[in-house]
Design a protein around this motif. Structure first.
Motif, PDB file in Angstrom:
ATOM      1  N   PRO A 173      49.058  39.773  22.382  1.00 53.06           N
ATOM      2  CA  PRO A 173      47.633  39.986  21.568  1.00 53.06           C
ATOM      3  C   PRO A 173      46.077  40.603  22.094  1.00 53.06           C
ATOM      4  O   PRO A 173      45.334  40.781  21.651  1.00 53.06           O
ATOM      5  N   VAL A 174      45.472  39.823  23.117  1.00 52.23           N
ATOM      6  CA  VAL A 174      44.468  39.554  23.594  1.00 52.23           C
ATOM      7  C   VAL A 174      44.375  41.207  24.701  1.00 52.23           C
ATOM      8  O   VAL A 174      44.293  42.745  24.228  1.00 52.23           O
ATOM      9  N   ALA A 175      46.017  41.472  25.191  1.00 55.40           N
ATOM     10  CA  ALA A 175      46.306  43.276  25.902  1.00 55.40           C
ATOM     11  C   ALA A 175      46.364  43.950  24.189  1.00 55.40           C
ATOM     12  O   ALA A 175      45.379  44.866  24.544  1.00 55.40           O
ATOM     13  N   PHE A 176      46.681  43.658  23.292  1.00 53.75           N
ATOM     14  CA  PHE A 176      46.863  44.462  22.145  1.00 53.75           C
ATOM     15  C   PHE A 176      45.463  45.381  21.685  1.00 53.75           C
ATOM     16  O   PHE A 176      45.066  47.036  21.384  1.00 53.75           O
ATOM     17  N   VAL A 177      44.908  44.374  21.252  1.00 59.26           N
ATOM     18  CA  VAL A 177      42.925  44.709  21.172  1.00 59.26           C
ATOM     19  C   VAL A 177      42.405  45.513  22.197  1.00 59.26           C
ATOM     20  O   VAL A 177      41.539  46.321  22.113  1.00 59.26           O
ATOM     21  N   LEU A 178      42.790  44.642  23.432  1.00 62.42           N
ATOM     22  CA  LEU A 178      41.915  45.885  24.782  1.00 62.42           C
ATOM     23  C   LEU A 178      42.703  46.913  24.681  1.00 62.42           C
ATOM     24  O   LEU A 178      41.666  47.685  25.098  1.00 62.42           O
ATOM     25  N   SER A 179      43.323  47.092  24.558  1.00 59.52           N
ATOM     26  CA  SER A 179      44.488  48.710  24.091  1.00 59.52           C
ATOM     27  C   SER A 179      43.944  49.266  23.494  1.00 59.52           C
ATOM     28  O   SER A 179      43.608  50.407  23.799  1.00 59.52           O
ATOM     29  N   GLY A 180      43.414  49.205  22.482  1.00 58.70           N
ATOM     30  CA  GLY A 180      42.945  49.565  20.785  1.00 58.70           C
ATOM     31  C   GLY A 180      41.191  49.830  21.646  1.00 58.70           C
ATOM     32  O   GLY A 180      40.931  50.690  21.219  1.00 58.70           O
ATOM     33  N   TYR A 198      47.052  47.873  29.216  1.00 56.11           N
ATOM     34  CA  TYR A 198      47.238  46.843  28.098  1.00 56.11           C
ATOM     35  C   TYR A 198      48.347  47.007  26.677  1.00 56.11           C
ATOM     36  O   TYR A 198      48.893  45.906  26.566  1.00 56.11           O
ATOM     37  N   LEU A 199      48.403  48.151  26.987  1.00 59.89           N
ATOM     38  CA  LEU A 199      49.740  48.617  25.433  1.00 59.89           C
ATOM     39  C   LEU A 199      51.344  48.373  26.416  1.00 59.89           C
ATOM     40  O   LEU A 199      51.589  47.271  25.677  1.00 59.89           O
ATOM     41  N   PHE A 200      51.343  47.809  27.134  1.00 66.89           N
ATOM     42  CA  PHE A 200      52.347  47.350  28.419  1.00 66.89           C
ATOM     43  C   PHE A 200      52.822  45.967  27.882  1.00 66.89           C
ATOM     44  O   PHE A 200      53.630  45.524  27.752  1.00 66.89           O
ATOM     45  N   PHE A 201      51.017  45.573  28.598  1.00 67.55           N
ATOM     46  CA  PHE A 201      50.903  44.329  28.115  1.00 67.55           C
ATOM     47  C   PHE A 201      51.599  43.506  27.177  1.00 67.55           C
ATOM     48  O   PHE A 201      51.957  42.243  27.110  1.00 67.55           O
ATOM     49  N   ALA A 202      51.305  43.982  25.863  1.00 73.15           N
ATOM     50  CA  ALA A 202      51.096  43.765  24.723  1.00 73.15           C
ATOM     51  C   ALA A 202      53.098  43.515  24.234  1.00 73.15           C
ATOM     52  O   ALA A 202      53.019  42.948  23.643  1.00 73.15           O
ATOM     53  N   ALA A 203      53.822  44.957  25.050  1.00 76.55           N
ATOM     54  CA  ALA A 203      54.929  44.987  24.657  1.00 76.55           C
ATOM     55  C   ALA A 203      55.513  43.749  25.099  1.00 76.55           C
ATOM     56  O   ALA A 203      56.758  43.440  25.315  1.00 76.55           O
TER      57      ALA A 203
END
Length: 151
Positions: free
Chosen positions: A79-86, A118-123
């Motif tokens: 979730p943190v990586a998804f927020v940081l990707s955004g 960060y999108l990679f880490f979210a996935a």
């Protein structure tokens, strides 16, 4: 994939490489946010003061400091990586894209690269050496040890 010299079994290095990337980008992101929050902005040669927290740059500094620490530790990674990707996508389109179409032209290479890392880490998750994986192992061990007995 490498072969373990001790027993000849294949060793998957992907989780370790993934963890190394997570630790490095978390540390770099923490430094970038720390500079924003406490007055040492990147590229500024003279001393600058801290930014107001209730501003876009203040919010980005908070996200980068605390998000960088969480990513570094591998805690709540997805979730943190998804927020940081955004955050990095917003930074790219808000700060960089009006300077030119190509990232190399508008200075947005790092924002674009960070967005997709960060999108990679979210996935994909945190990889090895993370608190997320330690917590998951602990929960799995709890589920195994709390099995109901035969009736």
């Amino acid at each position: 994939m490498q072969i373990d010299p001790d027993d000849g079994d294949p060793v998957n290095l992907t989780p370790r490489a993934q963890a190394l990337l997570r630790i490095v980008i978390g540390f770099l992101f923490f430094q970038h946010g720390y500079g924003k929050l406490f007055g040492a902005l990147p590229g500024v040669t003279g001393p600058s003061g801290p930014v107001p927290l209730v501003s876009l740059i203040g919010l980005s500094g908070i996200l980068e400091v605390f998000g960088g620490i969480l990513i570094l530790l591998g805690l709540f990674t997805r979730p943190v990586a998804f927020v940081l990707s955004g955050e990095m996508a917003v930074a790219y389109f808000y700060v960089h894209v009006h300077k030119g179409f190509w990232p190399v032209e508008n200075g947005g290479e790092l924002a674009a690269l960070s967005c997709f890392v960060y999108l990679f880490f979210a996935a994909a998750g945190p990889g090895a050496w993370s608190l997320d994986s330690r917590i998951a192992r602990g929960l799995a061990a709890d589920r195994v040890s709390v099995r109901p007995g035969p009736e």
